[in-house]
Design a protein around this motif. Structure first.
Motif, short mmCIF file in Angstrom:
data_model
loop_
_atom_site.label_atom_id
_atom_site.label_comp_id
_atom_site.label_asym_id
_atom_site.label_seq_id
_atom_site.Cartn_x
_atom_site.Cartn_y
_atom_site.Cartn_z
N VAL A 1 0.82 -1.22 0.00
CA VAL A 1 0.00 0.00 0.00
C VAL A 1 0.85 1.26 0.00
O VAL A 1 0.80 2.06 -0.94
CB VAL A 1 -0.97 0.01 1.20
N TYR A 2 1.65 1.46 1.04
CA TYR A 2 2.38 2.72 1.19
C TYR A 2 3.41 2.94 0.07
O TYR A 2 3.66 4.07 -0.34
CB TYR A 2 3.08 2.79 2.55
N PHE A 3 4.00 1.84 -0.43
CA PHE A 3 5.01 1.96 -1.49
C PHE A 3 4.46 1.56 -2.85
O PHE A 3 5.22 1.24 -3.75
CB PHE A 3 6.23 1.08 -1.17
N HIS A 4 3.16 1.58 -3.02
CA HIS A 4 2.56 1.18 -4.29
C HIS A 4 3.06 2.10 -5.42
O HIS A 4 3.08 3.33 -5.27
CB HIS A 4 1.04 1.26 -4.20
N PRO A 5 3.47 1.54 -6.57
CA PRO A 5 4.02 2.36 -7.65
C PRO A 5 3.10 3.48 -8.13
O PRO A 5 3.56 4.57 -8.47
CB PRO A 5 4.27 1.34 -8.76
N ALA A 6 1.79 3.23 -8.15
CA ALA A 6 0.86 4.26 -8.63
C ALA A 6 0.75 5.41 -7.64
O ALA A 6 0.67 6.58 -8.03
CB ALA A 6 -0.51 3.66 -8.90
N SER A 7 0.73 5.10 -6.36
CA SER A 7 0.69 6.16 -5.35
C SER A 7 1.94 7.01 -5.43
O SER A 7 1.88 8.25 -5.31
CB SER A 7 0.55 5.55 -3.95
N ARG A 8 3.07 6.37 -5.62
CA ARG A 8 4.32 7.11 -5.75
C ARG A 8 4.33 7.93 -7.03
O ARG A 8 4.92 9.03 -7.09
CB ARG A 8 5.49 6.14 -5.69
N ALA A 9 3.68 7.43 -8.08
CA ALA A 9 3.58 8.20 -9.33
C ALA A 9 2.82 9.49 -9.11
O ALA A 9 3.18 10.55 -9.64
CB ALA A 9 2.89 7.36 -10.41
N MET A 10 1.76 9.44 -8.31
CA MET A 10 1.01 10.66 -8.02
C MET A 10 1.82 11.60 -7.14
O MET A 10 1.73 12.83 -7.28
CB MET A 10 -0.32 10.30 -7.36
N GLU A 11 2.63 11.06 -6.24
CA GLU A 11 3.52 11.91 -5.45
C GLU A 11 4.52 12.63 -6.36
O GLU A 11 4.81 13.81 -6.17
CB GLU A 11 4.27 11.07 -4.42
N VAL A 12 5.04 11.91 -7.33
CA VAL A 12 5.99 12.49 -8.29
C VAL A 12 5.31 13.63 -9.06
O VAL A 12 5.89 14.72 -9.23
CB VAL A 12 6.51 11.41 -9.25
N LEU A 13 4.10 13.38 -9.54
CA LEU A 13 3.36 14.42 -10.26
C LEU A 13 3.13 15.64 -9.39
O LEU A 13 3.33 16.79 -9.82
CB LEU A 13 2.02 13.86 -10.73
N LEU A 14 2.72 15.40 -8.16
CA LEU A 14 2.45 16.51 -7.23
C LEU A 14 3.71 17.31 -6.95
O LEU A 14 3.69 18.56 -6.97
CB LEU A 14 1.87 15.96 -5.93
N LYS A 15 4.80 16.63 -6.71
CA LYS A 15 6.05 17.32 -6.42
C LYS A 15 6.52 18.13 -7.62
O LYS A 15 6.94 19.29 -7.49
CB LYS A 15 7.12 16.32 -6.00
N ASN A 16 6.44 17.55 -8.82
CA ASN A 16 6.87 18.27 -10.02
C ASN A 16 5.96 19.45 -10.31
O ASN A 16 6.41 20.51 -10.78
CB ASN A 16 6.92 17.32 -11.21
N LEU A 17 4.67 19.30 -10.04
CA LEU A 17 3.73 20.40 -10.23
C LEU A 17 4.06 21.57 -9.31
O LEU A 17 4.14 22.73 -9.75
CB LEU A 17 2.30 19.90 -9.97
N LEU A 18 4.27 21.28 -8.04
CA LEU A 18 4.59 22.35 -7.08
C LEU A 18 5.96 22.95 -7.36
O LEU A 18 6.17 24.16 -7.18
CB LEU A 18 4.53 21.80 -5.65
N LYS A 19 6.89 22.12 -7.82
CA LYS A 19 8.22 22.64 -8.17
C LYS A 19 8.12 23.62 -9.34
O LYS A 19 8.75 24.68 -9.33
CB LYS A 19 9.15 21.48 -8.53
N ARG A 20 7.31 23.28 -10.33
CA ARG A 20 7.13 24.17 -11.48
C ARG A 20 6.48 25.48 -11.04
O ARG A 20 6.90 26.57 -11.45
CB ARG A 20 6.26 23.49 -12.54
N ALA A 21 5.47 25.40 -10.17
CA ALA A 21 4.81 26.62 -9.69
C ALA A 21 5.79 27.49 -8.92
O ALA A 21 5.81 28.72 -9.09
CB ALA A 21 3.63 26.23 -8.80
N GLN A 22 6.60 26.89 -8.10
CA GLN A 22 7.57 27.66 -7.32
C GLN A 22 8.56 28.38 -8.22
O GLN A 22 8.92 29.54 -7.99
CB GLN A 22 8.31 26.74 -6.36
N GLU A 23 9.00 27.72 -9.28
CA GLU A 23 9.97 28.33 -10.19
C GLU A 23 9.33 29.43 -11.04
O GLU A 23 10.00 30.39 -11.43
CB GLU A 23 10.58 27.25 -11.08
N LEU A 24 8.04 29.31 -11.32
CA LEU A 24 7.35 30.33 -12.11
C LEU A 24 6.97 31.55 -11.29
O LEU A 24 6.71 32.62 -11.85
CB LEU A 24 6.07 29.74 -12.73
#
Length: 440
Positions: A226-249
């Motif tokens: 559950v906690y290390f499920h690849p799809a859950s981690r994929a959404m974490e990656v998306l969220l982190k990259n989204l916030l990183k892009r917003a911070q840089e903009l």
């Protein structure tokens, strides 16, 4: 006060008969936890996992209350009843500092939910602090000291935070229930029968070893499934990259972000007050993401696209890799870039070995408190010395490293047809594990 009862799907009835506990539950800081998901983005994978930090904290309080009742009745010569309220209050408030999408958010903006938990407890401007001071002027600092493990009585500290504590017992049962899986189930009743206070901590009677062993196995299974499920981690990656892009903009588009996502501005500027922190929750963040979805023409196509992918669950695909595969990953990043995706935002390496919690490893450099079993002669033996199963789990490293990329790289036709051939061919030739379908 008259007893209040919360109906809970995991523990059935959670009674509250202490006015301090009840008033803490009704503070605005604690009510905010209703708006923070317990498992963050895991609900994109396990659709039932919509439960909140609020319900978890109530559950932890309830288990602490049950343990204290046992200690006061069976071990009055070892347990000090004057510390019962402190233990219950700390159990209730232990997660009050969690932020929106806490662990992903923390890694990007450098916040620490345990530090904010202590701030909420000790800050004279919070409703929580005002309730705690009714007990005594120094009571807020006593609660905070249990959170940061400096409280002198390790019985109290270990009940809240150790290898087997009321926090972990509740979240395993609760996360398992709402995720729709059975991995987190264990014999709670038996564990509560064999738990015992020591002069300097807690331990478990040896006749309950198999129940404790089952708990450790359940925790391991929940991490792996559950906690290390690849799809859950994929959404974490998306969220982190989204916030990183917003911070840089933000530097070039301050007016846009001040209008579309005002409560994130202090985090972009690294000037965060406690009020700023408490103003964010999952719902606020999700509203911001939906606003960013329309930013393609005026602001940035990458920001808009990542916001759409996250909001609409367009999950990245992934492959697992070994530590010495860095050169191969560079080639994959180049292939992603060659079709127009910026690798800094459309690829990521996610290493689950460094996540906040891990399986039981008593010999590691940063091991948590050992699980001690009390023998008939009164001696203490660490669990893995008695259990072959636990010894096997504690002697090996569990988890994997994954490389995430847009699912379009595997599209069978259209713009990415050639890239699919090259991408899959490279993965196959270099002996990566086949990409797994992330979620349903």
């Amino acid at each position: 006060m008259n007893e209040k009862v919360f109906r809970d799907p995991v523990h059935n009835y959670i009674p509250v008969d202490n006015p301090i506990i009840y008033d803490l539950i009704n503070t605005k800081e604690f009510q905010r936890l209703r708006r923070i998901k317990q498992l963050g983005s895991s609900s994109f994978t396990f659709h039932g996992a919509e439960h909140s930090r609020f319900s978890h904290c109530l559950g932890v309080y309830h288990l602490a209350r049950r343990v204290i009742g046992i200690f006061e009745k069976k071990y009055p010569d070892i347990w000090n009843p004057e510390e019962s309220l402190l233990t219950m209050v700390t159990a209730l408030l232990h997660d009050i500092g969690h932020g929106a999408y806490s662990h992903t958010f923390e890694s990007l903006f450098g916040t620490d939910h345990e530090e904010f938990t202590q701030k909420i407890i000790t800050d004279s401007e919070t409703e929580v602090n005002a309730v705690l001071k009714r007990v005594s002027p120094d009571f807020p600092h006593q609660v905070a000291s249990v959170i940061n493990h400096s409280y002198p009585n390790k019985q109290v500290v270990q009940l809240i935070s150790s290898q087997i504590d009321v926090d972990r017992m509740d979240y395993l049962l609760r996360d398992s229930y709402f995720s729709g899986v059975k991995y987190g189930e264990f014999d709670l009743s038996r564990i509560l029968r064999v738990i015992r206070p020591l002069e300097n901590g807690i331990a478990f009677s040896s006749d309950g070893m198999h129940a404790v062993e089952d708990y450790v196995l359940s925790r391991y299974q929940m991490y792996m499934q559950v906690y290390f499920h690849p799809a859950s981690r994929a959404m974490e990656v998306l969220l982190k990259n989204l916030l990183k892009r917003a911070q840089e903009l933000y530097l070039d588009h301050k007016d846009f972000f001040r209008q579309s996502s005002p409560h994130l501005v202090p985090f972009f500027e690294n000037q965060i007050s406690l009020d700023d922190y408490l103003s964010l929750d999952d719902g606020v963040m999700n509203t911001y993401f939906q606003t960013w979805m329309t930013a393609s023409d005026k602001i940035d196509k990458i920001l808009a696209d990542l916001a759409k992918r996250y909001t609409n669950r367009k999950v990245f695909k992934s492959i697992s890799f070994e530590e010495d595969d860095s050169e191969k990953l560079a080639v994959l990043r180049d292939l992603v870039k060659s079709v127009g995706f910026e690798p800094d935002y459309y690829t990521a390496v996610h290493n689950n070995f460094d996540l906040p919690y891990d399986v039981y490893k008593p010999d590691s450099q940063q091991s948590r408190t050992q699980i001690e079993m009390i023998q008939e002669d009164g001696t203490l033996i660490e669990l893995s010395q008695l259990s072959d199963l636990v010894r096997t789990l504690s002697g090996t490293i569990h988890g994997d490293r994954r490389f995430y990329f847009p699912r379009e790289m595997l599209t069978s036709g259209g713009l990415f047809a050639d890239s699919k051939t090259n991408f899959q061919s490279y993965i196959s030739n270099k002996r990566f594990k086949d990409p797994k379908e992330a979620g349903q």
